[in-house]
Scaffold this motif. Structure first.
Motif, PDB file in Angstrom:
ATOM      1  N   UNK A  57       0.925  -1.148  -0.083  1.00  0.00           N
ATOM      2  CA  UNK A  57      -0.134   0.097  -0.006  1.00  0.00           C
ATOM      3  C   UNK A  57       0.763   1.319  -0.034  1.00  0.00           C
ATOM      4  N   UNK A  58       2.157   1.213   0.553  1.00  0.00           N
ATOM      5  CA  UNK A  58       2.899   2.240   0.486  1.00  0.00           C
ATOM      6  C   UNK A  58       3.440   2.792  -0.816  1.00  0.00           C
ATOM      7  N   UNK A  59       3.117   2.031  -1.731  1.00  0.00           N
ATOM      8  CA  UNK A  59       3.649   2.447  -3.093  1.00  0.00           C
ATOM      9  C   UNK A  59       2.658   3.607  -3.714  1.00  0.00           C
ATOM     10  N   UNK A  60       1.464   3.769  -2.800  1.00  0.00           N
ATOM     11  CA  UNK A  60       0.526   4.983  -3.454  1.00  0.00           C
ATOM     12  C   UNK A  60       1.018   6.097  -2.718  1.00  0.00           C
ATOM     13  N   UNK A  61       2.044   6.270  -1.895  1.00  0.00           N
ATOM     14  CA  UNK A  61       2.392   7.414  -1.352  1.00  0.00           C
ATOM     15  C   UNK A  61       3.174   8.061  -2.429  1.00  0.00           C
ATOM     16  N   UNK A  62       3.575   9.573  -2.093  1.00  0.00           N
ATOM     17  CA  UNK A  62       4.497  10.266  -2.892  1.00  0.00           C
ATOM     18  C   UNK A  62       5.949   9.258  -3.005  1.00  0.00           C
ATOM     19  N   UNK A  63       6.662   9.778  -4.053  1.00  0.00           N
ATOM     20  CA  UNK A  63       8.001   8.896  -4.324  1.00  0.00           C
ATOM     21  C   UNK A  63       8.832   8.937  -2.973  1.00  0.00           C
ATOM     22  N   UNK A  92       1.148  16.011 -15.865  1.00  0.00           N
ATOM     23  CA  UNK A  92       1.648  15.657 -14.503  1.00  0.00           C
ATOM     24  C   UNK A  92       1.336  14.148 -14.057  1.00  0.00           C
ATOM     25  N   UNK A  93       0.101  14.102 -13.872  1.00  0.00           N
ATOM     26  CA  UNK A  93      -0.491  12.827 -13.693  1.00  0.00           C
ATOM     27  C   UNK A  93      -2.023  12.585 -13.998  1.00  0.00           C
ATOM     28  N   UNK A  94      -2.303  11.309 -13.801  1.00  0.00           N
ATOM     29  CA  UNK A  94      -3.805  11.109 -13.955  1.00  0.00           C
ATOM     30  C   UNK A  94      -4.714  11.428 -12.966  1.00  0.00           C
ATOM     31  N   UNK A  98      -4.107  12.462  -9.128  1.00  0.00           N
ATOM     32  CA  UNK A  98      -3.976  13.904  -8.480  1.00  0.00           C
ATOM     33  C   UNK A  98      -5.127  14.018  -7.360  1.00  0.00           C
ATOM     34  N   UNK A  99      -5.924  13.231  -7.313  1.00  0.00           N
ATOM     35  CA  UNK A  99      -6.689  12.992  -5.881  1.00  0.00           C
ATOM     36  C   UNK A  99      -6.166  12.406  -4.867  1.00  0.00           C
ATOM     37  N   UNK A 100      -5.603  11.416  -5.210  1.00  0.00           N
ATOM     38  CA  UNK A 100      -4.585  10.903  -4.118  1.00  0.00           C
ATOM     39  C   UNK A 100      -3.556  11.816  -3.481  1.00  0.00           C
ATOM     40  N   UNK A 133       0.107  24.297  -6.950  1.00  0.00           N
ATOM     41  CA  UNK A 133      -0.258  23.799  -8.660  1.00  0.00           C
ATOM     42  C   UNK A 133      -1.025  22.363  -8.555  1.00  0.00           C
ATOM     43  N   UNK A 134      -2.224  22.334  -8.059  1.00  0.00           N
ATOM     44  CA  UNK A 134      -2.711  21.047  -8.075  1.00  0.00           C
ATOM     45  C   UNK A 134      -3.379  20.658  -9.612  1.00  0.00           C
ATOM     46  N   UNK A 135      -2.593  20.570 -10.417  1.00  0.00           N
ATOM     47  CA  UNK A 135      -3.328  20.402 -11.924  1.00  0.00           C
ATOM     48  C   UNK A 135      -2.746  19.025 -12.307  1.00  0.00           C
TER      49      UNK A 135
END
Length: 165
Positions: A57-63, A92-94, A98-100, A133-135
């Protein structure tokens, strides 16, 4: 004559190119921008091969979760590399990613964007405060004034002057 491929090279062949570039850019960011001498590694998301075996589950965290050694403040870093801008934009992301990412509000959160060149040696590097910059798609105007010196450690003053959280 039979050619024997060493196990390390065999594993490398199993990793899709996009994941290889991502891991190379993460290595670049850690080595050059947030080096061990200045930033303590608290967390790094597992690589492709580890995730293939058993996806934590930690793979979902930021790098990265890093800590500034001088002042003890921790922060997140998400790394993204793109070979070029597409129509003056940087995907940047899907949307689901982005929501996560938006849920990580407990610490300052930075995006490190590499552009052009190779993932292990980008032509340009940008540092953005995620909360500014949350895009999912970043346009060239979002990058104005955010380019940093490539191959040089990010100074704490760059991080903390506009830190959110």
């Amino acid at each position: 004559m039979i050619t024997v491929i060493p196990p390390a090279k065999q594993n490398h062949l199993l990793i899709p190119d996009s994941f290889q570039k991502g891991e190379q850019f993460e290595d670049y960011v850690r080595r050059h921008l947030f080096p061990k001498a200045q930033y303590k590694l608290i967390h790094r998301t597992p690589g492709y091969l580890q995730n293939e075996k058993d996806y934590p589950e930690s793979s979902l965290k930021p790098d990265f979760t890093l800590q500034d050694i001088l002042n003890g403040r921790s922060f997140y870093v998400e790394c993204k590399f793109r070979s070029a801008l597409i129509a003056n934009s940087y995907p940047f992301s899907k949307k689901y990613q982005l929501e996560r990412y938006k849920s990580y509000t407990d610490l300052p959160f930075y995006l490190v964007l590499g552009l052009g060149g190779k993932a292990s040696a980008p032509n340009q590097v940008f540092l953005l405060n995620f909360f500014d910059s949350q895009f999912a798609m970043l346009y060239k105007r979002h990058l104005n004034g955010r380019e940093i010196q490539k191959d040089m450690a990010v100074q704490p003053s760059q991080l903390w002057k506009n830190a959110a959280a």
